[in-house]
Each structure stands twice: as structure tokens, then as C-alpha cells.
Design a protein around this motif. Structure first.
Motif, PDB file in Angstrom:
ATOM      1  N   ILE A 254       0.759  -1.468  -0.356  1.00 52.43           N
ATOM      2  CA  ILE A 254      -0.179   0.174  -0.337  1.00 52.43           C
ATOM      3  C   ILE A 254       0.853   1.158   0.327  1.00 52.43           C
ATOM      4  CG2 ILE A 254      -1.904   1.387   1.856  1.00 52.43           C
ATOM      5  CD1 ILE A 254      -3.029  -1.624   2.833  1.00 52.43           C
ATOM      6  N   ALA A 255       1.951   1.555   1.170  1.00 48.45           N
ATOM      7  CA  ALA A 255       2.651   2.291   1.075  1.00 48.45           C
ATOM      8  C   ALA A 255       3.154   2.340  -0.165  1.00 48.45           C
ATOM      9  CB  ALA A 255       3.895   2.108   2.090  1.00 48.45           C
ATOM     10  N   GLU A 256       3.293   1.770  -1.141  1.00 48.96           N
ATOM     11  CA  GLU A 256       4.606   1.386  -2.619  1.00 48.96           C
ATOM     12  C   GLU A 256       3.120   1.715  -3.643  1.00 48.96           C
ATOM     13  OE1 GLU A 256       6.841  -1.962  -2.294  1.00 48.96           O
ATOM     14  OE2 GLU A 256       7.686  -1.233  -1.157  1.00 48.96           O
ATOM     15  N   ASP A 257       1.992   2.388  -3.560  1.00 52.46           N
ATOM     16  CA  ASP A 257       1.624   2.404  -4.711  1.00 52.46           C
ATOM     17  C   ASP A 257       0.957   1.368  -5.303  1.00 52.46           C
ATOM     18  OD1 ASP A 257       0.063   4.473  -3.227  1.00 52.46           O
ATOM     19  OD2 ASP A 257       1.946   5.833  -4.807  1.00 52.46           O
ATOM     20  N   ALA A 258       1.294   0.177  -4.363  1.00 52.92           N
ATOM     21  CA  ALA A 258       0.834  -1.172  -5.551  1.00 52.92           C
ATOM     22  C   ALA A 258       0.420  -2.479  -5.108  1.00 52.92           C
ATOM     23  CB  ALA A 258       2.029  -1.304  -6.145  1.00 52.92           C
ATOM     24  N   PRO A 259      -1.227  -2.510  -4.576  1.00 52.67           N
ATOM     25  CA  PRO A 259      -1.923  -3.069  -3.498  1.00 52.67           C
ATOM     26  C   PRO A 259      -1.242  -4.717  -3.708  1.00 52.67           C
ATOM     27  CG  PRO A 259      -2.838  -1.417  -3.409  1.00 52.67           C
ATOM     28  CD  PRO A 259      -1.935  -1.291  -4.587  1.00 52.67           C
TER      29      PRO A 259
ATOM     30  N   ALA B 165      -7.874   7.876   4.342  1.00 58.02           N
ATOM     31  CA  ALA B 165      -7.525   7.504   5.760  1.00 58.02           C
ATOM     32  C   ALA B 165      -6.372   7.658   5.472  1.00 58.02           C
ATOM     33  CB  ALA B 165      -8.147   5.836   5.933  1.00 58.02           C
ATOM     34  N   PRO B 166      -6.174   8.126   7.136  1.00 53.91           N
ATOM     35  CA  PRO B 166      -4.429   8.297   6.624  1.00 53.91           C
ATOM     36  C   PRO B 166      -3.620   7.070   7.069  1.00 53.91           C
ATOM     37  CG  PRO B 166      -5.282   9.196   8.726  1.00 53.91           C
ATOM     38  CD  PRO B 166      -6.526   8.436   8.088  1.00 53.91           C
ATOM     39  N   GLY B 167      -2.378   7.697   6.510  1.00 47.63           N
ATOM     40  CA  GLY B 167      -1.879   6.032   6.127  1.00 47.63           C
ATOM     41  C   GLY B 167      -1.246   5.840   8.384  1.00 47.63           C
TER      42      GLY B 167
ATOM     43  N   GLY C 175       9.827   5.416   3.461  1.00 44.93           N
ATOM     44  CA  GLY C 175      10.930   6.042   2.275  1.00 44.93           C
ATOM     45  C   GLY C 175       9.702   6.363   1.529  1.00 44.93           C
ATOM     46  N   SER C 176       8.140   6.049   1.632  1.00 39.99           N
ATOM     47  CA  SER C 176       7.059   6.478   0.910  1.00 39.99           C
ATOM     48  C   SER C 176       6.585   8.177   1.384  1.00 39.99           C
ATOM     49  CB  SER C 176       6.197   5.568   0.840  1.00 39.99           C
ATOM     50  OG  SER C 176       5.549   5.005   1.741  1.00 39.99           O
TER      51      SER C 176
END
Length: 568
Positions: free
Chosen positions: A438-443, A486-488, A473-474
Motif C-alpha cells: 500500500i505504501a508503494e501504491d501497488a496493493p 484514511a490517514p496512512g 521512505g514513501s
């Protein structure tokens, strides 16, 4: 050539030139396929210069399976080679069809473990004409729906007939044999009758145009329009009054029916895709993350209900209850098998399986009986820096537990949903990997894969390192995600709750102390109450009803109790 230089060949010389045995040449000569032109004084046969070429023609035709009588007619110019070839090709095609039929019956016998007494019946089924096959299905439908006032539903069933192609494959013949056996089963008969009764119960009153009153069965909507199955939209043009039919009105009704069917098919596909994606992503049906999916599906479904009795017009508890009833009514595995076999018999693409998506969607509708009014207060108070420290503290203590797990411990049961230690560890690794993606925008969508491999310690440690690198890092901890923004940091907070709760499960399974990460456990418990306090505790939910915690219990024990574990 023979030695007297006449240009004639003995039978032995002809055999050597062509490679055809003397015995075969003699037999063909006796049957007037290769007559000798002369004989020696001793009575031996002699053949002319054209004999090798004629012999090659005979041999080629025989290798193609053509009979001696037909070859003789070709050589005597009574029939052309083309005429003979066409005749024998037709005969071979018929023989091939017979062999395929025999092969299909034998393979079906082997697959079904049929008794010897069933062989005559199965062979007879395979040889039935198209009319006889249709009669079997028609009789079955009429008997199953006898006395039920559901004309559109009945017509949809009767329209889907088992039309085998002229040259069926063994799979198609085998599917027909299985289908013919299935329609004799009381279970299928009862299931179709339940669906028909639902259709009759929810149809519009007499005099109103029929619309989407049948139970919504997504797996059946993939059948082409001319063979629309039960559960699909049937806007019948049959008049419900004594008035003469209006051709223009009938044409308009047919167009509306086609449009309704296409819309219903799109919704069915959307439900299947969204449900399977939710399962692959590990979204629990009763989790807050399931609500946006359900809201999207209900919004897409509402327009397909126009024209039904008392159609819902907005997403509310009544609408969700109706959709849930439709899905539960249509959840008939034996009916799904019926349509899969029909598709195989007719050579049409089989409908995609609905069981995975259907189970998730119905569970999510039960868990979310009313639209979710977003309470953004759940997002408040999530400090990114404190969340990151809590993650580091929890993973430190959980990693120590994981490192102590021996290979023989992997099969031990845990307090969590009947999982073994190995399954529990795999899920914990997945939580880290999913948050990282999710952090890398690729669930990720490989929830059911094996994420543990042969080294559970390395798998967990690697997943923690990857997650920490992604979180920092993201910019995830200070970004927002999803339609509700929703907040990360809150997403990471959910991972902390999951890891601490499952760390408690692991400690209980292996006999280790359960007081994990004491410096972070209190705020993690508070976060769990804030995030999951309104989560449903229904059958099959992620969380069982809250349990009481003993006096003096640690924050981690109280977290386990809040999430339905027994800390006593």
C-alpha cells in the motif's frame, strides 16, 4: 523386366519393384484389381509395364481405408477418385463420431465409477437425438416447477436446451451424460423450485410489466440472451390481460428486456470481480474496509431493480436486506453446476464461479446491514511518530517470539480462528507485506499464497525490514488513502493492532509470556477501541464478542479480550 525382353514382369519382379508382398499382389489380382496381361507356358502370371503404377494406386487407396469394391470401381472407371474419396471420408467421419461416443461413455464410466448395470443407460443417453435430449430437460423443468406461477423463470429454463453440436467432443458428451443424471436428482429439482417460488413471490402485481423479479444469480447471467437462465432478468412480453398484443409495445418491451439483461450482467460481473478482489486482498467481510465495496455494489445494483414490486431507490437497510435475500436465495451450488454443464454441452464459455465472491458479498452484507456514516473521529489522534515507534516496539517483541518457534511447533493450534502456528505466522508476514505494498501504491492480491517459505524466522524479519523502509521512505505515515482519505498512519496503526493481537496468539500457542511490548500496548489497545469499536461481532466475523479480562491483566491481555480471545 523378365529375361525374354518382352517388357512383362513376373509377380516376383513386381513385388521387388514395389515392396508389396507377392501374397498381397496375388490376392489383388484374384479380385480383379491388378489383372495379369499374360501367363508363361508354365501358367505363371505376367504383368505389363503399367502394373507398378496401378499397384501404387491400389496400395494408396487401401492405406486410406477404402474397400476393395470401391477401388475396383475406380480402376474400371465406374467412379472417379474424387467421388470415392468423398464417400469414404463421410464413412470415416461417421466412424470417428462413433469412436468418440464410445470413448466419452467409457471415460464417463471411469470418472463416475459407474456400475456395470449403468452402462446400457449411459450408452443410450449418449445416442439420443436432439429432440429426445430437449424432451428430458423440458419434462424435468415442467415437473420441478409444477404449480409455481413464474412464467418468465420457466421460459428462461426451457430456452436453455442441451444442443450438442453435430460433431461433439468427448467432454461435451460426458457433460451431457452427467447433466442427464443431475436432472434426476431431487436436490436440483428442489433448488430450482425454491428459485421459482422466489420469482413468483417477488414478481410485480398482475397487469404490470414483468421485470427483474427473479433471484439474482450472477453465475447464470453469463448465458447468452436467447438462453437466459433463471436468476437473470426476464421482461416477458406475454400479455397479462386479455388485450391483443401491440407489436410496437412488444418490440419496445424486447428492447427493454435486452437492456435490463445487459445491465444485470454488468452488475453480476462487478460483484464477482469486487468480491474476489476483496478476498485476494485479505479484506474481512466485517471489517471497515468492506463497507466501501458494499456501498459500490449496492449503488450499481439499485438501477436493475426498477420495475420490480416496491423497488428500492436508495442505499438503506431495506435495500441491503433485499439484495442479501436475492444472493442467499440464488446460492445453490447444484444449480451452478447445472448451468456449467449446459454451457459445456453447447460449447459456450462456462460461467465464472461465483462461490468465492458470493460467500464474501453475503457475509459483508450481513455484517453491514446499513450504510456506513463515516465517523472521521476514528482518524483523529493518530500521531505518525508514535505509530512508528509502536510498530518498532511490537515487531521487536513479536520477532523474539517468532525466533523461538521450532519446526515442530508450526503445527500447534492457536487461539485464532482455528489456525495453526504456521498459518498464523504466514498471516502476520502477509500483514507486513500488504502494508508495504500500500505504501508503494501497488496493493498485493496474493493473500492465499505461501508467504512463509521454508524459513519462518527470515520471512518475518524480512517483512518487518521491508515495511519499515516503506513506511519511512514513501511518506505513507503522512499521506491519505482510499475513498475516505484514511490517514496512512492509521493503516499502520491497524497493522500494529494485528501484530500485537496475533503475537498474543503465538505466545499462548507456544507457552510464552503474553505481556508483549508493554510500552506500546496501552495506546495500541486504545487505537483498537477507536478503530474497531463499532465493528460487527456477527457469525463469521473477524472478531468474536468481547471477553472479560481478569483483574490486573496486562494491556496486551486486555487487547486480546477486546478482540474476542479468552485471556483467563
Amino acid at each position: 523386366m523378365n529375361e525374354d525382353s518382352t517388357g512383362l514382369l513376373t509377380i516376383g519382379e513386381l513385388a521387388r519393384l514395389t515392396g508389396v508382398p507377392v501374397k498381397t499382389i496375388r490376392s489383388w489380382s484374384d479380385q480383379d484389381l491388378l489383372p495379369p496381361v499374360a501367363r508363361t507356358p508354365a501358367g505363371y502370371r505376367l504383368y505389363g509395364p503399367d502394373a507398378p503404377a496401378r499397384l501404387e494406386i491400389v496400395r494408396s487407396l487401401r492405406e486410406l481405408g477404402i474397400g476393395l469394391t470401391a477401388i475396383r470401381s475406380v480402376l474400371h472407371r465406374e467412379r472417379t477418385v474424387a467421388e470415392t474419396a468423398e464417400q469414404w471420408a463421410d464413412a470415416l467421419d461417421a466412424q470417428i463420431r462413433t469412436l468418440r461416443l464410445q470413448s466419452a461413455v467409457l471415460r464417463s464410466v471411469a470418472a463416475r465409477g459407474s456400475a456395470a448395470e449403468e452402462l446400457p443407460y449411459m450408452t443410450e443417453l449418449a445416442r439420443l437425438s436432439a429432440r429426445e435430449r430437449r424432451r428430458i430437460i423440458t419434462d424435468f423443468v415442467e415437473d420441478a416447477l409444477d404449480g409455481v406461477d413464474a412464467p418468465a423463470y420457466r421460459s428462461g429454463l426451457l430456452a436453455a436446451t442441451p444442443d450438442l453440436p453435430d460433431d461433439p467432443t468427448p467432454e461435451q458428451i460426458g457433460a451431457w451424460i452427467e447433466l442427464a443424471a443431475l436432472v434426476r436428482e431431487p436436490e436440483l429439482r428442489a433448488a430450482l423450485r425454491r428459485l421459482a417460488e422466489y420469482s413468483a413471490r417477488t414478481a410485480p402485481p398482475a397487469g404490470e410489466p414483468d421485470a427483474k423479479s427473479e433471484p439474482y444469480a450472477p453465475e447464470e447471467r453469463r448465458v447468452p440472451e436467447e438462453r437466459r437462465a433463471p436468476g437473470a432478468s426476464h421482461a416477458t412480453t406475454e400479455p397479462r390481460t386479455a388485450a391483443a398484443p401491440d407489436p410496437a409495445a412488444q418490440e419496445q418491451a424486447a428492447q427493454e428486456q435486452a437492456a435490463q439483461g445487459q445491465a444485470a450482467a454488468r452488475v453480476a460481473e462487478l460483484m464477482r470481480v469486487r468480491g474476489e478482489a476483496a478476498v485476494a486482498a485479505g479484506i474481512a467481510p466485517d471489517s471497515p474496509a468492506a463497507e466501501p465495496v458494499i456501498a459500490e455494489l449496492v449503488a450499481a445494483w439499485l438501477p436493475t431493480q426498477t420495475g420490480t414490486a416496491g423497488p428500492p431507490t436508495e442505499d438503506n437497510p431495506a435495500a441491503r436486506a433485499r439484495l442479501l435475500e436475492q444472493l442467499e436465495t440464488a446460492a445453490e451450488p447444484v444449480v451452478e453446476r447445472y448451468w456449467q454443464l449446459l454451457c459445456t454441452v453447447t460449447g459456450r464459455p462456462a460461467p465464472p464461479r461465483w462461490d468465492t465472491a458470493g460467500a464474501w458479498t453475503t457475509a459483508a452484507l450481513r455484517a453491514h446491514p446499513r450504510p456506513y456514516g463515516l465517523d472521521r473521529s476514528a482518524f483523529d489522534g493518530t500521531d505518525p511518530d508514535r505509530v512508528l515507534r509502536a510498530y518498532e516496539q511490537v515487531t521487536r517483541d513479536v520477532a523474539a517470539l517468532v525466533a523461538a518457534v521450532r519446526p515442530e511447533d508450526l503445527a500447534l493450534p492457536t487461539p485464532c480462528a482455528g489456525w495453526s502456528v504456521r498459518q498464523l505466522l504466514d498471516h502476520m508476514v502477509w500483514e507486513n507485506l500488504m502494508a508495504t505494498s500500500i505504501a508503494e501504491d501497488a496493493p498485493r492480491d496474493d493473500h492465499t499464497a505461501d508467504h512463509l517459505g521454508d524459513d519462518h524466522r527470515a520471512a518475518f524479519d524480512d517483512s518487518v525490514r521491508a515495511a519499515l523502509a516503506a513506511f519511512t521512505g514513501s511518506g505513507m505515515l503522512r499521506r491519505t488513502y482510499g475513498p475516505y482519505e484514511a490517514p496512512g498512519a492509521m493503516i499502520v496503526q491497524q497493522v500494529v493492532v494485528e501484530l500485537l493481537a496475533h503475537g498474543w496468539d503465538l505466545a499462548r500457542a507456544t507457552g510464552a509470556p503474553t505481556g508483549l511490548a508493554p510500552e506500546a500496548a496501552e495506546e495500541t489497545l486504545a487505537a483498537a477501541r477507536r478503530i474497531y469499536g463499532a465493528a460487527p461481532r456477527t457469525e463469521g466475523s473477524s472478531f468474536a464478542p468481547e471477553r472479560p479480562a481478569p483483574s490486573g491483566a496486562s494491556a496486551t491481555d486486555r487487547l486480546a479480550a477486546f478482540l474476542g480471545r479468552d485471556p483467563a
